[in-house]
Each structure stands twice: as structure tokens, then as C-alpha cells.
Write a protein that holds these residues in place. Structure first.
Motif, PDB file in Angstrom:
ATOM      1  N   TYR A  33     -16.053   5.913   9.389  1.00 46.60           N
ATOM      2  CA  TYR A  33     -15.695   4.920   8.928  1.00 46.60           C
ATOM      3  C   TYR A  33     -14.431   3.825  10.102  1.00 46.60           C
ATOM      4  N   GLY A  35     -11.621   0.532   8.880  1.00 45.37           N
ATOM      5  CA  GLY A  35     -11.408   0.045   8.260  1.00 45.37           C
ATOM      6  C   GLY A  35     -10.675  -1.280   8.516  1.00 45.37           C
ATOM      7  N   GLU A  37      -8.100  -4.901   8.910  1.00 40.71           N
ATOM      8  CA  GLU A  37      -7.957  -6.006   7.194  1.00 40.71           C
ATOM      9  C   GLU A  37      -8.426  -7.104   7.752  1.00 40.71           C
ATOM     10  N   LEU A  66     -14.494  -0.405   5.955  1.00 36.50           N
ATOM     11  CA  LEU A  66     -13.440  -0.575   4.459  1.00 36.50           C
ATOM     12  C   LEU A  66     -12.956  -1.577   4.887  1.00 36.50           C
ATOM     13  N   ALA A  68      -9.881  -3.169   4.180  1.00 38.56           N
ATOM     14  CA  ALA A  68      -9.109  -3.204   3.565  1.00 38.56           C
ATOM     15  C   ALA A  68      -8.302  -4.477   3.091  1.00 38.56           C
ATOM     16  N   HIS A  71      -4.584  -3.509   2.312  1.00 40.94           N
ATOM     17  CA  HIS A  71      -3.904  -3.304   3.253  1.00 40.94           C
ATOM     18  C   HIS A  71      -2.857  -4.441   4.095  1.00 40.94           C
ATOM     19  N   ILE A 141       0.482  -1.202  14.227  1.00 43.84           N
ATOM     20  CA  ILE A 141      -0.337  -1.831  12.985  1.00 43.84           C
ATOM     21  C   ILE A 141       0.587  -2.649  12.877  1.00 43.84           C
ATOM     22  N   TYR A 154       1.721   1.808   3.659  1.00 44.77           N
ATOM     23  CA  TYR A 154       0.319   1.787   4.099  1.00 44.77           C
ATOM     24  C   TYR A 154      -0.209   2.642   4.703  1.00 44.77           C
ATOM     25  N   GLN A 158      -3.795   4.820   4.275  1.00 39.18           N
ATOM     26  CA  GLN A 158      -4.782   5.141   4.908  1.00 39.18           C
ATOM     27  C   GLN A 158      -5.242   6.346   5.198  1.00 39.18           C
ATOM     28  N   ASP A 161      -7.491   7.689   2.356  1.00 38.04           N
ATOM     29  CA  ASP A 161      -8.989   6.920   2.499  1.00 38.04           C
ATOM     30  C   ASP A 161      -9.971   8.012   2.891  1.00 38.04           C
ATOM     31  N   GLN A 176      -4.351   3.165  16.178  1.00 39.55           N
ATOM     32  CA  GLN A 176      -4.239   4.136  14.669  1.00 39.55           C
ATOM     33  C   GLN A 176      -3.795   5.724  14.589  1.00 39.55           C
TER      34      GLN A 176
HETATM   35  N1  IYR Z   1      -4.772   0.218  10.179  1.00 40.74           N
HETATM   36  C1  IYR Z   1      -5.782  -0.795   9.969  1.00 40.74           C
HETATM   37  C2  IYR Z   1      -6.894  -2.024   8.794  1.00 40.74           C
HETATM   38  C3  IYR Z   1      -7.974  -0.089   8.070  1.00 40.74           C
HETATM   39  C4  IYR Z   1      -7.826   1.204   9.288  1.00 40.74           C
HETATM   40  C5  IYR Z   1      -8.276   2.099   7.949  1.00 40.74           C
HETATM   41  I1  IYR Z   1      -9.290   3.257   9.591  1.00 40.74           I
HETATM   42  C6  IYR Z   1      -7.882   1.609   6.652  1.00 40.74           C
HETATM   43  O1  IYR Z   1      -8.172   3.504   5.620  1.00 40.74           O
HETATM   44  C7  IYR Z   1      -7.182   1.016   6.124  1.00 40.74           C
HETATM   45  C8  IYR Z   1      -6.402   0.108   7.100  1.00 40.74           C
HETATM   46  C9  IYR Z   1      -6.132  -1.813  10.620  1.00 40.74           C
HETATM   47  O2  IYR Z   1      -4.553  -1.584  11.907  1.00 40.74           O
HETATM   48  O3  IYR Z   1      -5.987  -2.507  10.811  1.00 40.74           O
END
Ligand code: IYR
Length: 328
Positions: A33, A35, A37, A66, A68, A71, A141, A154, A158, A161, A176
């Protein structure tokens, strides 16, 4: 290309490499996966990890995207309603970009992140994690200058998740990394397994080759850009003849060929008038980079081809976006 090569091509690292190798042995039914925003318009930053998801899909992984929304809310990206609306647009653009609809599960964060078990686990992680560690995880981030309490919640969410979406491989840009390391260290204290993470590089700024390409500062190419805008941005891009220019700069034109064009096209044709030697054809990135370095391929011709291929990649998503905007 074997499964492991497909999984790791163009990736900066897998943490750990051995866990990645074990996954590649039998990817069927395994869940990978990323994620995001939600933001209404996809840009090259999103598409870099999307390319990796497409590789993983081809390698046999099940893909989870995801959206998010919670988030994004915690990171100050707007009201919850606005974020939900942009998430819908984002989903449509990802599908138009080339993720397979039947093999990709799109999940809204808010569909499970507000439930009792999740929230209680979150509070346990809050107890276990120092403020300092959570803040460090967010360094690349966090969108606002001033950290708020939401910014330390946050990364803990994550981390959770990965467990709640039953993920076997977490994918993300190198920005990340610290969140994924936090997850590796802290999930076991809740009795959950550690899962590997795969990180893609952060590309350099288009016009200078320095720092990172982003939508908030500097130039990126997005699904909002028409052919003309793409040509203009690519024409203005920094493109020294070297593959690896001096110091901290990179060659962003070559980076775009490497990370965006070659993963999605079997060959690249550079149109050239007969008087300049006629068309050039490349089946892999190395051959193109060698020709740019030797002078066989002129930066201006490389840029024309780059704009053409980026336009082809973006076109379907651009159309989806236009449909959204016309209110359908
Ligand atoms: N932190 C990410 C967005 C994000 C990614 C995951 I993988 C998650 O489980 C939740 C949020 C960003 O910076 O866009």
C-alpha cells in the motif's frame, strides 16, 4: 524481469532487504500500500509511488491505496468536507493513470481510523512514543512551520494503518522513512508484527536539479497541465549533459526519463529531422543517458521527447479531472 527486480527497480531501498527478498518469493495475495493525503490534482510526486504500485501489481501483489483523509485533516490541508471531495477526484485520476480498477482497493482513512479499537491502539502508541521521536518522524511531512498536537498523532496513525489494513509491504517516498522506522520499532509493543517498507527516491527540482521536486515550492507537472504547459516546463528544466552533475544537483530531465517514462513505455523514440541524424530509439534508460552524456542526443531533442511521453501519461487523468470540473 523477475519478481524481485520488478519490485525493487528504481527503489531507493527495502527495509529490510532480506524481508523484501522473502516477500518477492511469493507475492500472490500479499498486500502492498501507499497512503496519500488527498489533493484534487495528482502531480509527478504522487505518480512516482503510483508507478511502483503498478510494478507491484504486475508482480502479483494486491494493491491498496489509502486516501488518507484524516491524515490530511491533521496536517492542516482544509476542512474535512473539502478533503473528502478531493479524495474522490484523486481516486478517478489514479485509475485513469493506469492502476487496475479490479485489482486496486481504495480505502478512506476515516472508514476505520475513527473506530474504538483503532483509537485505543492509537492512545497506547501515544503513551509508548516520545514527543521527540514523533516530531522527528514528521520532519519531512509536516506542512506547517509550527508543530501542533495533530502532527505528532499523525505518524502514530500511519504506523497503525499498516496493521489495520493488513499490509505486507508499506510503500512511500524516502520522506516517509522515519514514520516506517517508528512503526517497525513500536508496533511490536502492541503485539503486532513488523512489516517491510519500500522507499522510492525524492526527485530533484525541475528547474534547478537541487533539493526536491514539490508542488508547494518550485515546479512540478500535474494532471492540470496541458500539452503546452508540459512543453514549457520541460523546456525550462535544468538539463546539463552529464548524468550526474557536480555537487548536490541531479539532472531532472534524466530523472523523469528514468522514473516516469521508462517504467511505463517499452521504448522511447526521439524524433529528429533526417538532417540531424534521424530518429533515435531507446529500449532502456541507460542507453538514453549514455547518448545524452556523449553528445549523440542533444538536450533539446531529449526535452521534446520527454514532454511528449509525459503528456501521454497524463492525458487520461487530465480528462478525468476535466469531467469532474464540468460537474459530471
Ligand atoms: N504521510 C503520507 C500520507 C500517508 C501515508 C500512509 I503509507 C498512511 O498510512 C497515512 C498517510 C504523506 O506524506 O502524504
Amino acid at each position: 524481469m523477475n519478481t524481485h527486480e520488478l519490485m525493487t527497480r528504481n527503489a531507493e531501498e527495502v527495509v529490510t532487504a532480506a524481508e523484501g527478498e522473502a516477500l518477492a518469493e511469493d507475492p500472490d495475495g500479499k498486500r502492498a500500500y501507499v497512503g496519500y493525503e488527498p489533493s484534487g490534482v495528482l502531480h509527478l510526486g504522487h505518480l512516482l509511488t503510483a508507478n511502483k504500485l503498478i510494478d507491484l501489481q504486475e508482480a502479483g501483489f494486491d494493491i491498496v491505496v489509502l486516501l488518507a483523509d484524516v491524515h490530511a485533516y491533521l496536517n492542516g490541508k482544509g476542512t474535512f468536507e473539502e478533503i473528502r471531495e478531493t479524495a474522490k477526484q484523486m481516486r478517478a485520476q489514479f485509475l485513469a493513470y493506469g492502476l487496475d480498477e479490479t485489482d486496486t482497493e481504495f480505502v478512506y482513512g476515516s472508514s476505520y481510523q475513527l473506530e474504538d479499537d483503532y483509537v485505543l491502539d492509537l492512545h497506547t502508541l501515544e503513551v509508548e512514543t516520545t514527543l521527540n521521536r514523533a516530531q522527528r518522524a514528521m520532519a519531512e511531512i509536516q506542512s506547517d512551520e509550527t508543530p501542533t498536537v495533530s502532527h505528532v498523532v499523525y505518524p502514530l496513525m500511519q504506523a497503525l494503518d499498516i496493521e489495520y489494513l493488513d499490509i505486507d509491504l508499506a510503500v512511500g517516498g524516502l520522506d516517509q522513512r522515519k514514520v516506517h522506522m517508528l512503526a517497525r520499532d513500536e508496533l511490536p509493543s502492541l503485539g503486532y508484527d513488523v512489516r517491510p517498507a519500500l522507499h522510492t527516491p525524492i526527485l530533484g527540482d525541475l528547474s534547478t536539479g537541487e533539493g526536491k521536486m514539490s508542488s508547494s515550492e518550485g515546479v512540478t507537472i500535474s494532471m492540470e497541465d496541458d500539452r503546452e504547459a508540459i512543453e514549457e516546463k520541460v523546456n525550462d528544466a535544468y538539463c546539463p549533459p552529464e548524468r550526474d552533475p557536480e555537487g548536490d544537483t541531479v539532472n531532472p530531465v534524466l530523472e523523469l526519463f528514468q522514473y516516469h517514462v521508462f517504467p511505463r513505455f517499452d521504448r522511447v523514440v526521439v524524433d529528429r529531422p533526417a538532417e540531424y541524424g534521424g530518429d533515435l530509439e531507446y529500449e532502456d534508460f541507460e542507453a538514453l543517458a549514455d547518448d545524452l552524456e556523449s553528445g549523440e542526443l542533444h538536450p533539446a531533442d531529449a526535452k521534446t521527447a520527454l514532454a511528449e511521453y509525459l503528456d501521454r501519461l497524463i492525458e487520461p487523468g487530465r480528462e478525468r479531472l476535466a469531467t469532474f470540473r464540468s460537474g459530471e
